[in-house]
Write an enzyme that holds these catalytic residues in place. Structure first.
Site, PDB file in Angstrom:
ATOM      1  N   GLY A   9     -22.548  26.196  -4.225  1.00  0.00           N
ATOM      2  CA  GLY A   9     -22.858  24.832  -4.621  1.00  0.00           C
ATOM      3  C   GLY A   9     -22.117  24.486  -5.886  1.00  0.00           C
ATOM      4  N   THR A  10     -21.847  23.207  -6.067  1.00  0.00           N
ATOM      5  CA  THR A  10     -21.142  22.769  -7.271  1.00  0.00           C
ATOM      6  C   THR A  10     -21.194  21.260  -7.344  1.00  0.00           C
ATOM      7  OG1 THR A  10     -19.138  23.186  -8.550  1.00  0.00           O
ATOM      8  CG2 THR A  10     -18.833  22.432  -6.306  1.00  0.00           C
ATOM      9  N   THR A  11     -20.639  20.715  -8.407  1.00  0.00           N
ATOM     10  CA  THR A  11     -20.437  19.272  -8.523  1.00  0.00           C
ATOM     11  C   THR A  11     -19.076  19.023  -9.157  1.00  0.00           C
ATOM     12  OG1 THR A  11     -22.813  18.951  -8.921  1.00  0.00           O
ATOM     13  CG2 THR A  11     -21.356  17.087  -9.370  1.00  0.00           C
TER      14      THR A  11
END
EC number: 3.4.25.1
Length: 210
Positions: A9-11
């Site tokens: 997951g990341t942004t």
């Protein structure tokens, strides 16, 4: 298979400005609910005026960053000119599509400034490339980031204003998305320069948001 058990997951966010582009990411790398790293690099410099952000598998992202940098260097040597943002995006798109049955588990943003202006392309794991005309966010924290970006983006925004907006968007995602966190990296690119913000500069902006 390992891909059924390991999730990333990341942004990441990108903004097209009147005088350049801004790319920003957070630094957390996860494996399911486990925080694998608090210092993950997710923005890679490709040329003097082009950068790439990554969301997805860390190993795939690092390999692609190395490969793309080599290919763009070869392009510059052969053509005796820097590749355009579109040329780099097309290269990455073709590469990912060529291995679509065994895809790299990544979602990428290619952004920069060339003789045609400021450009950002989003590229999916099987090579689909779309030019983003204003804002874009990828990764598990993108819904929160989009909320901030859509409320505050203006067509006439400059890179300095966009830096603050990008940090605000990433910060918002970090507060609500467990797979995002542990600091922020920001790059601003104009016709004249490629600038990576220092941790102190980013912290000064964050202080105004807290």
């Amino acid at each position: 298979m390992i891909h059924d058990k390991v999730f990333k997951g990341t942004t990441t966010v990108g903004l097209v400005c009147k005088d350049g582009v801004v790319l920003a990411t957070e630094k957390r790398a996860t494996m399911g609910n486990f925080i694998a790293s608090r210092r993950a690099k997710k923005i890679y410099k490709i040329t003097d005026r082009i950068a790439m952000t990554t969301a997805g598998s860390v190993g795939d992202a690092q390999f692609l960053a190395r490969l793309i940098k080599v290919e763009t260097n070869l392009y510059t040597i052969r053509k005796e000119e820097e590749p355009t943002v579109k040329a780099v995006a097309t290269l990455v798109s073709n590469l990912l599509n060529s291995v679509r049955y065994f895809p790299y588990l990544v979602q990428l943003l290619i952004g920069g400034v060339d003789k045609t202006g400021a450009k950002i392309y989003s590229i999916d794991p099987i090579g689909g490339a779309i030019e983003e005309i204003d804002i874009v966010a990828t990764g598990s924290g993108s819904p929160m980031a989009y909320g901030v970006l859509e409320d505050n983006y203006r067509k006439d925004i400059n890179v300095d204003e966009a830096v603050e907006l990008a940090i605000r968007a990433i910060y918002s995602a970090m507060k609500r998305d467990s797979a995002s966190g542990d600091g922020i990296d920001v790059v601003k690119i104009t016709e004249k320069e490629y600038v990576e913000l220092t941790p102190e500069e980013i912290e000064a902006i964050l202080e105004k948001l807290r």
